[in-house]
Design a protein around this motif. Structure first.
Motif: not given
Length: 228
Positions: A143-151
């Motif tokens: 998974l690659k989350l959008h910038e700033g999205a919490p993991t």
């Protein structure tokens, strides 16, 4: 010089002159040997020497070719060249290629068939791609989350259902049981701010590790590969 070694092999195998010249021309083209033929063997690099040794072994056009670690010690570029040559030589001549290698990239690039023997019994005989289906009951999801999205939500969503292999800023790698791949992927896409997602079989190295990781000597398996 390399060409003198080739001439010696021609004499040893009593190769007709016309056949020898045609074979040298073909091998020179496939392996890009022209600059190497006049060089003394002692002045060749490891990769250059490997190419010349393969060519020398093929001058008499064997129908069965045994290759033991043909890419060992070579850089990535030379490994790819050797693999391409082996595949092209098989295509042109129809020769059987038997390959042994510690590099799974060699196996993936060249071997069409894999045989797994377990305590004297045949466990698997089929295409390489089917090996993961038989011995690796999981998928790798990245998974690659959008910038700033919490993991941190990832841990909550996959709790006790998947193994988190890596969890970095915006990047997550999960090991998921095959039966849960579809529903868990759908949930992650629905609840997380996902920029990109890939699902794939585990690397062949991991699959082979699964085969040999069975407890006890009686459960050990042997993997054989047949090339082109």
């Amino acid at each position: 010089p390399v060409i003198d070694t080739f001439e010696l092999n021609r004499a040893v195998y009593r190769i007709p002159t016309d056949e020898y010249r045609a074979t040298v021309t073909t091998l020179t083209e496939l392996l890009d040997l022209a600059p190497l033929l006049p060089k003394p063997t002692r002045n060749l690099s490891l990769g250059e020497r490997m190419k010349c040794e393969i060519a020398a072994a093929l001058l008499h056009r064997p129908q069965v070719l045994f290759l033991d670690e043909p890419t060992i010690g070579l850089d990535v570029t030379m490994q790819r060249r050797i693999r391409r040559f082996i595949a092209e030589y098989n295509r042109r001549t129809g020769a059987t290629v038997l390959l042994t290698s510690h590099y799974m990239a060699d196996v993936e690039a060249l071997c069409k068939r894999v045989i797994v023997i377990h305590h004297g019994k045949l466990l698997y005989d089929g295409p390489l791609r089917g090996l993961a289906e038989r011995f690796a009951p999981f998928k790798i999801l990245q998974l690659k989350l959008h910038e700033g999205a919490p993991t941190d939500a990832v841990q909550r969503l996959v709790a006790q259902r998947a193994e988190i292999m890596t969890l970095e800023e915006g990047l997550v790698t999960l090991r998921i049981p095959k039966a849960l791949t579809a529903p868990l992927t759908a949930q992650l896409l629905n609840e997380l701010d996902v920029a990109d997602l890939t699902v794939q079989d585990p690397p062949i190295e991991d699959v082979i590790e699964q085969v040999f990781a069975q407890p006890g000597d009686e459960n050990r398996a042997q993997v054989s590969t047949q090339g082109c």
